[in-house]
Each structure stands twice: as C-alpha cells, then as structure tokens.
Scaffold this motif. Structure first.
Motif, PDB file in Angstrom:
ATOM      1  N   SER A 559      -2.354  -7.011   1.374  1.00 23.16           N
ATOM      2  CA  SER A 559      -2.648  -5.955   2.339  1.00 23.16           C
ATOM      3  C   SER A 559      -1.359  -5.338   2.889  1.00 23.16           C
ATOM      4  O   SER A 559      -1.306  -4.141   3.191  1.00 23.16           O
ATOM      5  N   LYS A 560      -0.285  -6.150   3.019  1.00 19.99           N
ATOM      6  CA  LYS A 560       1.003  -5.606   3.465  1.00 19.99           C
ATOM      7  C   LYS A 560       1.548  -4.638   2.422  1.00 19.99           C
ATOM      8  O   LYS A 560       2.061  -3.566   2.759  1.00 19.99           O
ATOM      9  N   LEU A 561       1.441  -5.022   1.163  1.00 21.10           N
ATOM     10  CA  LEU A 561       1.887  -4.138   0.087  1.00 21.10           C
ATOM     11  C   LEU A 561       1.084  -2.838   0.096  1.00 21.10           C
ATOM     12  O   LEU A 561       1.650  -1.750  -0.021  1.00 21.10           O
ATOM     13  N   ALA A 562      -0.232  -2.961   0.238  1.00 17.04           N
ATOM     14  CA  ALA A 562      -1.093  -1.774   0.247  1.00 17.04           C
ATOM     15  C   ALA A 562      -0.748  -0.859   1.407  1.00 17.04           C
ATOM     16  O   ALA A 562      -0.715   0.368   1.268  1.00 17.04           O
ATOM     17  N   SER A 563      -0.485  -1.438   2.582  1.00 15.62           N
ATOM     18  CA  SER A 563      -0.140  -0.641   3.756  1.00 15.62           C
ATOM     19  C   SER A 563       1.103   0.194   3.503  1.00 15.62           C
ATOM     20  O   SER A 563       1.145   1.391   3.824  1.00 15.62           O
ATOM     21  N   ASP A 564       2.121  -0.410   2.907  1.00 12.53           N
ATOM     22  CA  ASP A 564       3.370   0.310   2.660  1.00 12.53           C
ATOM     23  C   ASP A 564       3.210   1.355   1.567  1.00 12.53           C
ATOM     24  O   ASP A 564       3.686   2.490   1.703  1.00 12.53           O
ATOM     25  N   VAL A 565       2.536   0.992   0.483  1.00  7.93           N
ATOM     26  CA  VAL A 565       2.394   1.913  -0.651  1.00  7.93           C
ATOM     27  C   VAL A 565       1.536   3.113  -0.278  1.00  7.93           C
ATOM     28  O   VAL A 565       1.847   4.257  -0.640  1.00  7.93           O
ATOM     29  N   LEU A 566       0.463   2.889   0.451  1.00  7.73           N
ATOM     30  CA  LEU A 566      -0.453   3.978   0.788  1.00  7.73           C
ATOM     31  C   LEU A 566       0.113   4.916   1.853  1.00  7.73           C
ATOM     32  O   LEU A 566      -0.485   5.949   2.136  1.00  7.73           O
ATOM     33  N   SER A 567       1.246   4.562   2.444  1.00  5.98           N
ATOM     34  CA  SER A 567       1.880   5.467   3.412  1.00  5.98           C
ATOM     35  C   SER A 567       3.055   6.221   2.793  1.00  5.98           C
ATOM     36  O   SER A 567       3.748   6.959   3.496  1.00  5.98           O
ATOM     37  N   ILE A 568       3.282   6.056   1.486  1.00  9.05           N
ATOM     38  CA  ILE A 568       4.379   6.768   0.822  1.00  9.05           C
ATOM     39  C   ILE A 568       4.024   8.254   0.733  1.00  9.05           C
ATOM     40  O   ILE A 568       2.997   8.618   0.176  1.00  9.05           O
ATOM     41  N   PRO A 569       4.870   9.134   1.267  1.00  9.15           N
ATOM     42  CA  PRO A 569       4.606  10.575   1.185  1.00  9.15           C
ATOM     43  C   PRO A 569       5.121  11.142  -0.137  1.00  9.15           C
ATOM     44  O   PRO A 569       6.192  10.780  -0.606  1.00  9.15           O
ATOM     45  N   LEU A 570       4.347  12.040  -0.733  1.00  7.00           N
ATOM     46  CA  LEU A 570       4.766  12.699  -1.961  1.00  7.00           C
ATOM     47  C   LEU A 570       5.302  14.095  -1.692  1.00  7.00           C
ATOM     48  O   LEU A 570       5.779  14.769  -2.607  1.00  7.00           O
ATOM     49  N   SER A 571       5.210  14.539  -0.447  1.00  2.00           N
ATOM     50  CA  SER A 571       5.681  15.872  -0.079  1.00  2.00           C
ATOM     51  C   SER A 571       6.649  15.763   1.081  1.00  2.00           C
ATOM     52  O   SER A 571       6.445  14.960   1.996  1.00  2.00           O
ATOM     53  N   THR A 572       7.701  16.575   1.053  1.00  2.00           N
ATOM     54  CA  THR A 572       8.678  16.572   2.142  1.00  2.00           C
ATOM     55  C   THR A 572       8.291  17.518   3.263  1.00  2.00           C
ATOM     56  O   THR A 572       8.978  17.562   4.291  1.00  2.00           O
ATOM     57  N   ILE A 573       7.242  18.293   3.078  1.00  4.16           N
ATOM     58  CA  ILE A 573       6.824  19.256   4.092  1.00  4.16           C
ATOM     59  C   ILE A 573       5.444  18.879   4.600  1.00  4.16           C
ATOM     60  O   ILE A 573       4.705  18.133   3.957  1.00  4.16           O
TER      61      ILE A 573
END
Length: 632
Positions: A559-573
C-alpha cells in the motif's frame, strides 16, 4: 482598533442616571453569558463563559457598553459556540426567541450618530489589512492598487475613517500570510508517511528573466491526492546545466524533505540532456534505493499532446480557417443560423452537436469545432443554395483530408513513441496498482504494441515492479544493531517471536537466511498475493486510493508503494491548463518585484485555495512577524 461614537444601551442599567464607574445590578440578558471580572479599582472586564475571552466593560469613568458583547452572543462569533453548532448542538449563546430581536440576529439599540451622521461601528485595522492582502493575492492585483485614487475613494465611502495602507504595509501583510500558510503546509508534509513527487516547470518574462516553478504531489494521511506549489525561484542562468537540480535541492532543503523525494517530472522543451543527467543523479543521491534514480519523467504529457495538436492544426491550417469562417458566418447572425437549421432539417442530417466558434488559445475547442462542423458538412456544402451570400464552404475532399492523415500520422507517431519509451515503466506500474487491471491490462496492451517482443517488455515491467517492491520491503524491516567487538563488528538482530533467531552465538546471519527461506516456503509476498487475486469489476467511479486505504492492513508494504506510485504526476502543468496553447509568461509588473515577494504571491495564492481556519500548534503571530522582518 478604531472606535467611533460609542452607543450605550440604557437597558443595561436599572436607571439611566447611574454613574458608569459604580457597581450596580445588571439586567441585560448578556450577563447570562458573561462574568464580570474586576482587574483593579478602575478596570472591570467582561469574560465570556464559553471561550473565556475577555472584553472591555468599564475603564475609569468610561463605559464600553454591551453592544460588542451582544454581537458576540447573537452572531455566533464565539469559537466555542461555532464548534458546538458544527456538531448540531444548540449554541449556549442563542437566547430564547424574543420580540425585540431583529431578523438579522442583532439586538435592537439606539444607533447614536456622530456629528457627521455616520452610525457608530468598530473597525479592526489588522482585520481589513489582512483581508485586503488576501484579495490582492487571490486575484493577482498589483500591490500599489492601495494607492490608486479610485480604490481610496471606494474604501472611504464604506468607512470614512479608513486608514490609507502603504505598499510596504501590504507587502508585510502578504509575507505574513505566506509564512503562516507555509507553516501549515510544513506540518502537513512532515506528517505524511509516503513520498513526495515533484514537477518542474519553466516560466519566462519579457525582461529575459526565468523562473522555476516546483510543485509537490503527494498522498496525505487521509489517502487524498494533494498538489501544492512549493517554490517559485528566480534563476539567473536558466540555460545552465545545474540550474534545475540546484533549484530542486534547495526546495527539498527548504521543506525538510530530502529523504522523501520519489520522482521528478520535467519536459524536454526546456531541459537538455545534460540537465536531465544532473536531475537523474540528484534522484540517485536523494533517493538511492528506488530503481537507482530511474524514476525521472522527461516529458510532460500535456505538452506532448499540445505539441501534437499544434502540428496537426498547422498542417491543415487553410482548411481549418475555412471551417472557422463558415461557423462564424452561421453563428454571428440569427437569420443565417435560422436558414442553416432549416436546411439541416430538410436534408435530415442526424447530428445533435451544436456549432461553436473555437478559442484560438485552447486547442481542444478547435477540435470540438471541427467535430461538430464535420457532422454537418452536407449542410455546409449545400448552404449556398439557401444563402447566396455564403461563399466559404470547404470542398468535400477537404472535409475528408485523407492525404493529410497519411502524411501526418508517421511524424506524430514517432514523437509519441519517444515519449512512450521514456515513461512506459512508470505508466505500467501505475496501471498494475489499480486492482481493476493489475498485470492483465499491461499484458493485453503490450501484445498490441510490441507484437512478437511482448514477452520481453512484460518481463521488464514485472522485474521492475518486483524490484521496486523489494526496496520498499527492505525499508520496512527493522534496522540492525551494530556491536563493536575487540576483533570484529557483529550485527545483532532483534529476536523474533518464533524463536528462530539466536542471540550472541555468531550465527545471526545464518538464522536470518534460514528464516527467509522458511518464510518464502510458507507464504507469498504481498505483491504476488495481490497479483494472483481476481480483478475487481470495472466501475466508472471507482476510488483507487480509497481501495488501498481500506486494504492497507492486508497489504501494509504494498500500500505504501501504491500510494507513492499513484501520486506520480505525468504533467508539469495544472489540469486547467492542459489544453492551453499559451506558455506561462510573467508580466513586466511582477517581474519588477523582489523575488521574495513574488514567491510569496505565487505560492500563497495556491495555498489559500486550501486554507484552513485551524492554525498549526506552535505558530504565533510573533513568529510570523519575525519572519516577515527578515525579508524586508
């Protein structure tokens, strides 16, 4: 506190000729909620029975009256009263209905007027200065608006005793808001258990200045995705290979988040290869355990789409202009639109889309305009028969654009493939963390993308995912204790409940080895268990973060891994700027501001959108004031 003519309610006393500095029987209902406190012979104050706040009542021969006490009672100003009402509890301050209470909750009283005829009121300078600074921040007004004659006239119309605020005073208020909100965000960031993902964006100005905008993305302790601007930094040499890595390092130090960095998302349009290498090295240093710093996203998804859209629009510019002028011809005249609608009905064209004129700064509106117009191409082709003045219709082959599609597809595909090659691992891992898809969607999609090489690419994702999980598993293990001996250094590990590990006999490493083997034989990892379980049904409004929050006890490490991965942004704007064709550019006025004030304005505007009335513990006005003074 500015005080105008004070009105005294004669109902406060049994008779109106009593002297205010003499004790008397109090008959106003406010005394059901306040207690008299005698400070000394010349000072008596009223204390709220609920919030314990003290108010002026009698000072020497001056009587403050009870109007301010009544407002505290009737308007729910008392914080304890508001808290109780928020819990659907009756406020202890609201008296039983009385005929002499006005509709707005105020107690009727004589409104004594000053010589100029203005009713008596109380005005807090700190309050209006704070709200004025908030308004300037939220709406990006210039700081010197407080010196504009129109603003001064307007403010004095509302309050004749309005004290003219200087630009310097506004700056102090802005910095005070900035530091208070920053402390709140510091408390939030320090309390998260997961990691921090950063996006880096570049702003420019007409003065050839450059600014680095750093935004943090993370999951809070309530498993909600959060996005906050962290720093807005002026950079003297944006073309320097180290400008962005230094800006990120300073940001992490500023927020005490050196050990929380997970990924960095930037864009190729303003970051060269050498700069990307420096950012990759920074990831390896700050976050050495996670895939050796491989989680660096080099391309902004929104900018890739924008670039592809601009290329497509540019390649068919003449046709699009004909369509745009045709739509304008119909939409800017009621008579034209009426004839167009009538012709559409005669031709029995089934389209339900409404014609719209596109916004040239937003490429998605051009797409929507073309989609609606293309469904009505038969009507446009025949419209000149109903309206002889219409001469703009594109030819039928222009509507089809087969030659355009065949010539444009290849270069667009090449550019998107380059983006995909940079991001496919991160994208695939994020998909796996959705219990509706897991590895099944990766296998299905990759089989279409890679054909005969599909197994190789699936293994890359599987190995990367297991490597990432293993790093999280290692971090969750208790740290070993090192014991200094005469001849060697031994590693002492805490004994486990099952008694497998021995103490002090020199076989600690062997015991750990045997324990790992036995654990592997009797139980699967959280990751393998998760992957083998059936997929969840695909529902549209599925809350993936909510699912992981609920299943955290079952998958504490995963769940810690999922929390970090699912918050990765693919857009800078930001999401609202995804379709915007305009690059971020600082105007000449803001470019002239000092970097500290500019950062305070940019960051505070973002933070105030999440403003909370709760001030973090330990944060006082004295701290904020001291911080403000260091900036001036």
């Amino acid at each position: 506190m500015y005080t105008m003519d004070i009105s005294i309610d004669q109902n406060d006393f049994p008779n109106s000729d009593a002297q205010p500095n003499k004790r008397r029987r109090k008959k106003s209902m406010v005394w059901e909620h306040f207690t008299i406190e005698t400070v000394d012979a010349d000072c008596i104050r009223a204390c709220c029975n609920q919030c314990k706040k003290s108010f002026a009542y009698i000072s020497g021969s001056k009587l403050a009256g009870t109007s301010h006490l009544k407002r505290h009672i009737a308007l729910g100003i008392c914080p304890v009263s508001r808290h109780n009402q928020g819990k659907d509890q009756p406020s202890p301050y609201i008296p039983a209905p009385r005929t002499n209470i006005s509709a707005n909750g105020n107690f009727p009283r004589k409104r004594h007027r000053a010589a100029n005829g203005v009713a008596s009121i109380y005005l807090s300078e700190d309050n209006y200065s704070h709200e004025l600074a908030k308004m300037i921040i939220q709406h990006e007004y210039p700081l010197h608006m407080v010196e504009h004659s129109g603003f001064i006239d307007f403010a004095r119309t509302l309050q004749p005793q309005f004290n003219i605020t200087s630009v310097t005073a506004v700056q102090e208020q802005v910095m005070g808001i900035y530091f208070r909100e920053k402390h709140k965000l510091l408390d939030l960031l320090s309390g998260i258990s997961g990691r921090l993902n950063l996006t880096v964006d570049l702003w420019t100005s007409n003065q050839s200045l450059a600014y680095v905008l750093i935004t943090g993305h993370f999951i809070d302790n309530d498993w909600k995705l959060q996005r906050r601007i962290l720093n807005f930094i002026t950079v003297q040499f944006p073309d320097s290979d180290t400008a962005f890595s230094h800006a990120i390092a300073d940001c992490l130090t500023d927020w005490g988040a050196e050990d929380k960095l997970f990924t960095v998302t930037s864009d190729r349009s303003y970051i060269n290869e050498k700069t990307r290498d420096n950012l990759r090295n920074l990831l390896s240093i700050k976050n050495s355990l996670i895939l050796n710093g491989q989680l660096l996203i080099n391309s902004c998804y929104a900018r890739i789409l924008r670039s592809l859209a601009q290329d497509a629009i540019g390649s068919m510019r003449e046709t699009i202009e004909k369509v745009r002028q045709s739509v304008k011809y119909v939409k800017t005249s009621d008579a034209h639109e009426e004839r167009f609608t009538k012709l559409k009905q005669q031709l029995q064209v089934p389209s339900t889309k409404n014609l719209m004129i596109d916004n040239l700064t937003n490429w998605s509106t051009t797409y929507q305009m073309l989609m609606a117009a293309s469904e009505l191409k038969e009507v446009f082709s025949c419209f000149d028969t109903s309206d002889p003045d219409y001469k703009l219709s594109p030819q039928m082959e222009e509507w089809e654009q087969d030659f355009f599609v065949s010539g444009l597809t290849k270069p667009l595909m090449e550019r998107f493939t380059k983006y995909w090659d940079d991001c496919n691992l991160v994208l695939a891992v994020a998909v796996v963390m959705d219990p509706r898809f897991k590895m099944k969607l990766v296998e299905f999609s990759f089989s279409r993308i890679y054909g005969e090489d599909v197994e190789t690419w699936i293994n890359i994702v599987d190995e990367g995912l297991h490597e990432l999980y293993l790093e999280y598993l290692v971090q969750s293990l208790p740290a070993p204790t090192f014991i200094e001996g005469e001849n060697d250094t031994l590693v002492k590990t805490e004994p486990q409940e099952d008694g497998l590990l021995s103490n002090g006999d020199g076989f600690s490493d062997f015991d750990i080895y045997i324990s790992d083997i036995m654990s592997a034989q009797h139980m699967k990892s959280e990751l393998d268990q998760y992957l083998e379980e059936p997929l969840l049904p695909r529902v549209q409004d599925f809350d993936v973060l909510g699912w992981w929050k609920m299943n955290r006890p079952k998958y504490p490490t995963l769940s810690k891994l999922a929390s970090d991965v699912l918050s990765i942004p693919l857009s800078t704007i930001s999401a609202e700027s995804v379709f915007d064709l305009r690059e971020k550019k600082m105007d000449s006025y803001r470019s002239s501001l000092r970097p500290s004030i500019l950062q305070a304005l940019i960051c505070s505007k973002d933070w105030l959108q999440h403003e909370s009335s709760v001030v973090p513990s330990g944060i006082s006005s004295e701290i904020s004031a001291a911080a403000v003074k260091t900036e001036f």
